[in-house]
Structures are given as C-alpha cells and as structure tokens.
Write an enzyme that holds these catalytic residues in place. Structure first.
Site, short mmCIF file in Angstrom:
data_model
loop_
_atom_site.label_atom_id
_atom_site.label_comp_id
_atom_site.label_asym_id
_atom_site.label_seq_id
_atom_site.Cartn_x
_atom_site.Cartn_y
_atom_site.Cartn_z
N ASP A 159 -1.57 15.54 -12.55
CA ASP A 159 -0.65 16.51 -11.96
C ASP A 159 0.62 16.50 -12.80
OD1 ASP A 159 0.44 14.10 -10.97
OD2 ASP A 159 0.09 14.58 -8.88
N GLU A 185 -6.18 11.61 -12.54
CA GLU A 185 -5.29 11.99 -11.43
C GLU A 185 -4.23 12.97 -11.91
OE1 GLU A 185 -3.76 8.58 -9.30
OE2 GLU A 185 -5.63 7.47 -9.52
O1 G2I Z 1 0.40 7.61 -5.55
C1 G2I Z 1 -0.38 8.56 -6.20
C2 G2I Z 1 -1.69 7.96 -6.69
C3 G2I Z 1 -1.42 6.92 -7.77
N1 G2I Z 1 -2.67 6.36 -8.28
C4 G2I Z 1 -3.61 5.85 -7.28
C5 G2I Z 1 -3.85 6.86 -6.16
O2 G2I Z 1 -4.68 6.31 -5.18
C6 G2I Z 1 -2.54 7.33 -5.57
O3 G2I Z 1 -2.87 8.24 -4.52
C7 G2I Z 1 -2.00 8.31 -3.44
C8 G2I Z 1 -2.48 9.36 -2.48
O4 G2I Z 1 -2.46 10.61 -3.11
C9 G2I Z 1 -1.58 9.41 -1.25
O5 G2I Z 1 -2.15 10.26 -0.26
O6 G2I Z 1 -1.91 7.06 -2.82
C10 G2I Z 1 -0.96 7.07 -1.78
C11 G2I Z 1 -0.79 5.67 -1.24
O7 G2I Z 1 -0.49 4.76 -2.25
C12 G2I Z 1 -1.40 8.02 -0.67
O8 G2I Z 1 -0.40 8.09 0.33
C13 G2I Z 1 -0.78 7.61 1.58
C14 G2I Z 1 0.46 7.54 2.44
O9 G2I Z 1 1.38 6.66 1.81
C15 G2I Z 1 0.12 7.01 3.78
O10 G2I Z 1 1.25 7.04 4.60
C16 G2I Z 1 -1.03 7.80 4.39
O11 G2I Z 1 -1.45 7.24 5.60
O12 G2I Z 1 -1.75 8.42 2.19
C17 G2I Z 1 -2.20 7.87 3.42
C18 G2I Z 1 -3.37 8.70 3.93
O13 G2I Z 1 -2.98 10.03 4.12
#
Ligand code: G2I
Length: 334
Positions: free
Chosen positions: A266, A264
């Site tokens: 960045d 992941e």
């Molecule tokens: O937090 C960064 C990453 C950490 N490691 C695990 C990964 O799965 C995680 O990814 C992120 C996504 O990049 C985000 O896009 O995980 C987040 C949630 O824990 C994601 O955010 C969520 C938002 O919080 C929600 O509001 C939204 O509905 O993305 C959802 C879909 O767009």
C-alpha cells in the site's frame, strides 16, 4: 467465406491445445487476469467481516486471484487458549477463495504481535518452543495442501542500523539468533509439505541494515538446507517512498534461489497522480524480476485499509478504480 472461417478454426484449435491466443490487442481487463498473463498472481488482503458486503466481495472476486487473510490466521485468532483452535473466520475466507479459484497466502504462523496473552506469559524457552510446535502443527496442518505460500515468520528483525533480531517474547525466551526461526520453517515444512514457506518483513524494500540482516539469514538457510522458499516484502510505502534500489533489492534475494513477493503493498498519498506513479514503479520492478511472482495489496478498498486516512489502495471508499489502479493495470498489460 472460407477465409473468414479459418482463423476461428485455428483459434479454437489453439484453445484446445492450451495455447494462449490473446495478443496485445486483447489485453486483459482485471488485475488478476493481467497478472496471470505475465505468470503472476495479483492479490489482496481480505477481512472476513466484509465478505458479506456485495461491493467488497464483487470487487475482490472480479479483480484479484490471490487472497491473504488480514487477521484471521494470526495466533490470537486461531489459538486464543492453549491448544484450543478456532478456525471459523479463517475457514470462511479459505472457502471463499477456493470457491472463486483464488490462490491463498497464509499469514502468519510466528509473529511477536497479535499473540494471545497466554503466549506472552510463557516463561521458559522450552515451553515456548513446545507452544510454537503445537501452533504450527495446528494451523498449517489445518490448511495442509490449500495454502500456496505461508508467511512462516513475520517481522523478526529490528529496525535501525543494528541489523539484529527484534526484542520480543521469541528472542527473550529463545535467543537473539535465528535458531528459533529455523525451527519454525522446519516445523512448517513438516506440517504442510507442499506450501512454499516465506519470511516476511517491512522496511526491507531497499538495501539497508535490516534487509541486509534478512539477506544474510536467507543465504545461511539456503546454504544449510533450511526449508525456506520465499521472501515477502511488505512494501508499506509513502508518497515519496519507493527506494531507488527497490528492484535491485528484490533481485539480490531472488539470486539466492528464493521466490520474492510483494506481500502487503500500500502506498499512502492524497496526490493520486504521484501515488499512481509509485504503484507503477513497484509493479514494474516486480515484473522485471522473474522470481517476483505475486503482488498483494494490503486490502481491497481505502474504506477498510489499516491506514485509511492515507488512502493507500487501488479502489476508493466507494470501490471506484483510482488512478493507481489504471497505472497498475497498464503496467501489467505492457
Ligand atoms: O500493521 C499492518 C500490517 C503490518 N504487517 C503485518 C500485518 O499483519 C499487519 O496487518 C495489520 C492489519 O491490517 C490490522 O487490521 O495488523 C494489525 C494488527 O497488528 C491489524 O489491526 C488490528 C487492530 O489493531 C485490532 O484492534 C483489531 O481487533 O485488527 C484487529 C482485527 O480487526
């Protein structure tokens, strides 16, 4: 005349024989092709709702040969109600990747975050284990044979100095030991026997209490034949943030007999030169570890990054190549 023809004939013969003929003078010009020349994959996390944007899809398909669904394979997306699976968005990404020859990383089967409410309301360990089994069978089974690497369990360990598991529904119902993690890997192996199975976490990018705890679990799993094939290092880093022992840390895990991957990546930073140098350090470290076989950035463009304000990716908001892109490509071609 003959002298001019012969090299072409030789080159053609080598191509037919499957021998790569590109030398340093013909260095590849995309991240995926350059990584492939080093026996690696270079991927990106992909959001289904952006695939319809031409610049997004074009950049993805030109540069990256590995795809990780950013959210679409998580529990809340795939099993919003008990036993009712919804795969539309995940299927769309899988179909896109397959039709563009991109390898897939599945993300993620068991995590404490992005769980549907009903999982958090499960009150007994046995019921939670039953739910975990159904979920792994449902999701890993759906994509059986199509996923190169699965993040089976994500972020189970706590930050800080304790070196233990994180408090979550999983540990609260199933215990502060790795038994339920072991069970998840065994279930995933059964559901998709050809997928390589990973444990994935953040703040494990150097040697520290957390990475030591993960290391001990992986060593134990390997010693007892628990089916683990890979460890993912998320590497959400900052401008100052590539630990000095980054490569050594990857290497000590690889020495346990697992693949290691940057899953992941960045690197935040408004100073694009410093950012480019940090990217170079990470990619060079991976190339120096023979079992580090895949690097994935957590997104395609700064525009849609989960931390967009720190502009952490290789393409800017207009899909232009940043200095970090050039440094990564140069290392991959070195
Ligand atoms: O937090 C960064 C990453 C950490 N490691 C695990 C990964 O799965 C995680 O990814 C992120 C996504 O990049 C985000 O896009 O995980 C987040 C949630 O824990 C994601 O955010 C969520 C938002 O919080 C929600 O509001 C939204 O509905 O993305 C959802 C879909 O767009």
């Amino acid at each position: 005349m003959i002298g001019k023809v012969r090299p072409l004939v030789l080159a053609a013969a080598l191509v037919v024989a499957g021998v790569a003929t590109a030398g340093p003078a013909e260095a590849a010009t995309t991240l995926g092709a350059s990584a492939a020349a080093k026996g690696r994959f270079f991927g990106a996390a992909v959001a289904n709702n952006h695939l319809g944007e031409a610049a997004y899809a074009n950049t993805l398909d030109r540069e990256f040969n590995s795809v990780t669904p950013e959210n679409e394979m998580k529990w809340d997306a795939t099993e919003p109600n008990p036993g009712q699976f919804t795969f539309g968005a995940a299927d769309n990404i899988v179909n896109h990747a397959r039709s563009h020859g991109q390898s897939l990383r599945g993300h993620t089967l068991v995590w404490h975050s992005q769980l549907p409410g009903w999982v958090n309301q499960i009150s007994t360990g046995s019921a939670l284990m039953t739910a975990m089994q159904r979920h792994i069978n449902g999701v890993a089974g759906r994509y059986r044979g199509q996923i190169a690497y699965w993040d089976v369990v994500n972020e189970a360990f706590a930050d800080g100095t304790g070196g233990g598991l994180r408090s979550s529904i999983w540990t609260q119902r199933l215990g502060f030991n790795t038994g339920w993690i072991e069970q998840a890997f065994r279930l995933a192996r059964t559901a998709d026997p050809n997928a390589k199975l990973c444990y994935n976490d953040y703040n494990t990018d150097g040697q520290n209490a957390k990475s030591n705890a993960v290391f001990n679990m992986v060593r134990d799993f390997k010693a007892r034949g628990v089916p683990i094939d890979c460890v993912g290092f998320q590497s959400h880093l900052n401008i100052n943030g590539v630990p000095g022992d980054y490569q050594a840390n990857l290497q000590r895990f690889a020495n346990l007999g697992v693949d290691v991957q940057i899953t992941e990546l960045d690197i935040g930073g408004s100073n694009f030169t410093t950012q480019a140098n940090n990217y170079r350090t990470v990619v060079q470290a991976c190339l120096n570890v023979s079992r580090c076989n895949r690097i994935v950035t957590w997104g395609v463009t700064d525009k849609y990054s989960w931390r967009a304000s720190s502009t952490p990716l290789l393409f800017d908001g207009n899909f232009n190549k940043k200095p970090a892109y050039n440094s990564v490509l140069a290392v991959l071609n070195s």
